[in-house]
Write a protein that holds these residues in place. Structure first.
Motif, PDB file in Angstrom:
ATOM      1  N   ILE A 113       1.162  10.745   2.027  1.00 39.48           N
ATOM      2  CA  ILE A 113       1.932   9.646   1.447  1.00 39.48           C
ATOM      3  C   ILE A 113       1.259   9.242   0.135  1.00 39.48           C
ATOM      4  O   ILE A 113       0.077   8.898   0.118  1.00 39.48           O
ATOM      5  CB  ILE A 113       1.991   8.435   2.399  1.00 39.48           C
ATOM      6  N   VAL A 114       2.015   9.305  -0.953  1.00 39.08           N
ATOM      7  CA  VAL A 114       1.473   8.949  -2.262  1.00 39.08           C
ATOM      8  C   VAL A 114       1.584   7.443  -2.434  1.00 39.08           C
ATOM      9  O   VAL A 114       2.685   6.883  -2.408  1.00 39.08           O
ATOM     10  CB  VAL A 114       2.231   9.681  -3.388  1.00 39.08           C
ATOM     11  N   ALA A 115       0.458   6.786  -2.612  1.00 46.04           N
ATOM     12  CA  ALA A 115       0.419   5.327  -2.747  1.00 46.04           C
ATOM     13  C   ALA A 115      -0.309   4.949  -4.025  1.00 46.04           C
ATOM     14  O   ALA A 115      -1.042   5.751  -4.608  1.00 46.04           O
ATOM     15  CB  ALA A 115      -0.273   4.709  -1.539  1.00 46.04           C
ATOM     16  N   SER A 116      -0.119   3.714  -4.453  1.00 45.71           N
ATOM     17  CA  SER A 116      -0.725   3.272  -5.710  1.00 45.71           C
ATOM     18  C   SER A 116      -0.972   1.779  -5.681  1.00 45.71           C
ATOM     19  O   SER A 116      -0.492   1.056  -4.811  1.00 45.71           O
ATOM     20  CB  SER A 116       0.190   3.622  -6.887  1.00 45.71           C
ATOM     21  N   ARG A 117      -1.745   1.323  -6.675  1.00 47.21           N
ATOM     22  CA  ARG A 117      -1.913  -0.094  -6.939  1.00 47.21           C
ATOM     23  C   ARG A 117      -0.795  -0.569  -7.864  1.00 47.21           C
ATOM     24  O   ARG A 117      -0.062   0.235  -8.438  1.00 47.21           O
ATOM     25  CB  ARG A 117      -3.251  -0.359  -7.628  1.00 47.21           C
ATOM     26  N   ARG A 118      -0.735  -1.880  -8.038  1.00 44.97           N
ATOM     27  CA  ARG A 118       0.167  -2.465  -9.024  1.00 44.97           C
ATOM     28  C   ARG A 118      -0.613  -3.525  -9.783  1.00 44.97           C
ATOM     29  O   ARG A 118      -1.201  -4.420  -9.174  1.00 44.97           O
ATOM     30  CB  ARG A 118       1.391  -3.082  -8.350  1.00 44.97           C
ATOM     31  N   ARG A 119      -0.623  -3.422 -11.098  1.00 43.48           N
ATOM     32  CA  ARG A 119      -1.405  -4.362 -11.909  1.00 43.48           C
ATOM     33  C   ARG A 119      -0.935  -5.793 -11.662  1.00 43.48           C
ATOM     34  O   ARG A 119       0.258  -6.090 -11.703  1.00 43.48           O
ATOM     35  CB  ARG A 119      -1.271  -4.026 -13.402  1.00 43.48           C
ATOM     36  N   GLY A 120      -1.896  -6.664 -11.379  1.00 42.33           N
ATOM     37  CA  GLY A 120      -1.600  -8.071 -11.180  1.00 42.33           C
ATOM     38  C   GLY A 120      -1.066  -8.422  -9.811  1.00 42.33           C
ATOM     39  O   GLY A 120      -0.731  -9.574  -9.562  1.00 42.33           O
ATOM     40  N   ALA A 121      -0.978  -7.430  -8.903  1.00 42.26           N
ATOM     41  CA  ALA A 121      -0.429  -7.689  -7.565  1.00 42.26           C
ATOM     42  C   ALA A 121      -1.228  -6.901  -6.534  1.00 42.26           C
ATOM     43  O   ALA A 121      -0.831  -5.809  -6.124  1.00 42.26           O
ATOM     44  CB  ALA A 121       1.044  -7.304  -7.502  1.00 42.26           C
ATOM     45  N   PRO A 122      -2.392  -7.421  -6.129  1.00 45.92           N
ATOM     46  CA  PRO A 122      -3.246  -6.690  -5.194  1.00 45.92           C
ATOM     47  C   PRO A 122      -2.496  -6.255  -3.944  1.00 45.92           C
ATOM     48  O   PRO A 122      -1.597  -6.934  -3.459  1.00 45.92           O
ATOM     49  CB  PRO A 122      -4.344  -7.704  -4.862  1.00 45.92           C
ATOM     50  N   GLY A 123      -2.892  -5.114  -3.440  1.00 44.58           N
ATOM     51  CA  GLY A 123      -2.242  -4.498  -2.296  1.00 44.58           C
ATOM     52  C   GLY A 123      -1.972  -3.047  -2.621  1.00 44.58           C
ATOM     53  O   GLY A 123      -2.413  -2.521  -3.652  1.00 44.58           O
ATOM     54  N   VAL A 124      -1.233  -2.382  -1.728  1.00 37.88           N
ATOM     55  CA  VAL A 124      -0.954  -0.963  -1.908  1.00 37.88           C
ATOM     56  C   VAL A 124       0.545  -0.736  -1.732  1.00 37.88           C
ATOM     57  O   VAL A 124       1.167  -1.325  -0.840  1.00 37.88           O
ATOM     58  CB  VAL A 124      -1.783  -0.121  -0.917  1.00 37.88           C
ATOM     59  N   VAL A 126       4.070   2.020  -1.907  1.00 39.20           N
ATOM     60  CA  VAL A 126       4.650   3.356  -1.804  1.00 39.20           C
ATOM     61  C   VAL A 126       6.076   3.264  -2.330  1.00 39.20           C
ATOM     62  O   VAL A 126       6.884   2.483  -1.803  1.00 39.20           O
ATOM     63  CB  VAL A 126       4.639   3.869  -0.347  1.00 39.20           C
ATOM     64  N   ASP A 127       6.379   4.030  -3.370  1.00 39.43           N
ATOM     65  CA  ASP A 127       7.710   3.989  -3.977  1.00 39.43           C
ATOM     66  C   ASP A 127       8.136   2.554  -4.317  1.00 39.43           C
ATOM     67  O   ASP A 127       9.254   2.123  -4.039  1.00 39.43           O
ATOM     68  CB  ASP A 127       8.749   4.634  -3.052  1.00 39.43           C
ATOM     69  N   ASN A 128       7.188   1.797  -4.891  1.00 42.02           N
ATOM     70  CA  ASN A 128       7.429   0.414  -5.331  1.00 42.02           C
ATOM     71  C   ASN A 128       7.665  -0.574  -4.187  1.00 42.02           C
ATOM     72  O   ASN A 128       8.086  -1.707  -4.433  1.00 42.02           O
ATOM     73  CB  ASN A 128       8.598   0.347  -6.317  1.00 42.02           C
ATOM     74  N   ALA A 129       7.425  -0.166  -2.963  1.00 37.72           N
ATOM     75  CA  ALA A 129       7.521  -1.071  -1.814  1.00 37.72           C
ATOM     76  C   ALA A 129       6.121  -1.298  -1.255  1.00 37.72           C
ATOM     77  O   ALA A 129       5.315  -0.362  -1.153  1.00 37.72           O
ATOM     78  CB  ALA A 129       8.440  -0.492  -0.745  1.00 37.72           C
TER      79      ALA A 129
END
Length: 218
Positions: A113-124, A126-129
């Motif tokens: 599963i490809v996951a990422s961070r989001r700048r300014g919004a801690p957490g993880v 997947v597909d922007n969810a």
């Protein structure tokens, strides 16, 4: 690092125990991970605004001392409370946030599963969810609260709030991405990644500077 598998625990009970543990610890108190699930509850961080909690209905609402906004906890969500002495480990709050996020990303990668961070919004994400939320408190150099990973939970209660203060933020869970492992299996695998990241010696390579709104400290 001690691991406590606590099963299903009322949120207020766990919250009080974390505060008590952190207040009583000294320079030789071992660090701990607490693994558990909560009955349905909305929790409000120190930065929470009333407008982000729309229709709690029958679900209890608890104000907490963690950083961040409003989130939901319920059965089928893996909670890992991270109670560590940052001074003893030689890194700070920002590094702690990055290490926890990276451990989650590493675990998800192991499940393809490809996951990422989001700048300014801690957490993880997947597909922007959002698949995992993060909220911490650091007091006298020691952390408590931690992370919440959506495994196979009912996501409907998230529709009654602006998750983590973001209107319309989509949420997802491991079961939506084909993960059928049991909660104990997921917990054991995630713990391996958390231990690897949290026990690594500083300094870290900078990853993506998170906002500090999800971390309250004094």
């Amino acid at each position: 690092m001690r691991i406590r598998k606590l099963g299903h625990v009322d949120y207020q009970t766990a919250y009080t125990r974390m505060q008590t543990f952190t207040a009583a610890r000294d320079e030789v108190t071992p660090d701990e991970f607490w693994l558990l699930q909560h009955p349905p509850v909305y929790t409000l961080g120190r930065g929470a605004r009333d407008g982000h909690l729309h229709q709690p209905g029958e679900i209890p609402v608890v104000k907490t001392d963690r950083g961040g906004q409003v989130t939901y906890h319920g059965p089928g969500q893996l909670i890992v409370y991270v109670l560590i002495d940052l001074r003893r480990r030689g890194y700070g709050v920002r590094s702690l946030v990055q290490r926890i996020e990276q451990a989650l990303i590493d675990y998800l990668a192991s499940r393809s599963i490809v996951a990422s961070r989001r700048r300014g919004a801690p957490g993880v994400y997947v597909d922007n969810a959002k698949i995992a939320a993060l909220g911490l408190r650091v007091r006298n150099g020691c952390s408590y609260h931690g992370l919440a990973l959506n495994v196979d939970m009912d996501l409907a209660p998230f529709a009654r709030i602006d998750p983590c203060g973001y209107p319309g933020l989509a949420v997802t869970r491991l079961s939506d991405h084909g993960v059928t492992d049991t909660m104990p299996q997921i917990a054991d695998e995630l713990l391996g990644h958390l231990r690897g990241r949290l026990e690594a010696a500083p300094p870290d390579q900078p990853i993506l500077s998170p906002t500090m709104e999800n971390v309250a400290h004094d």
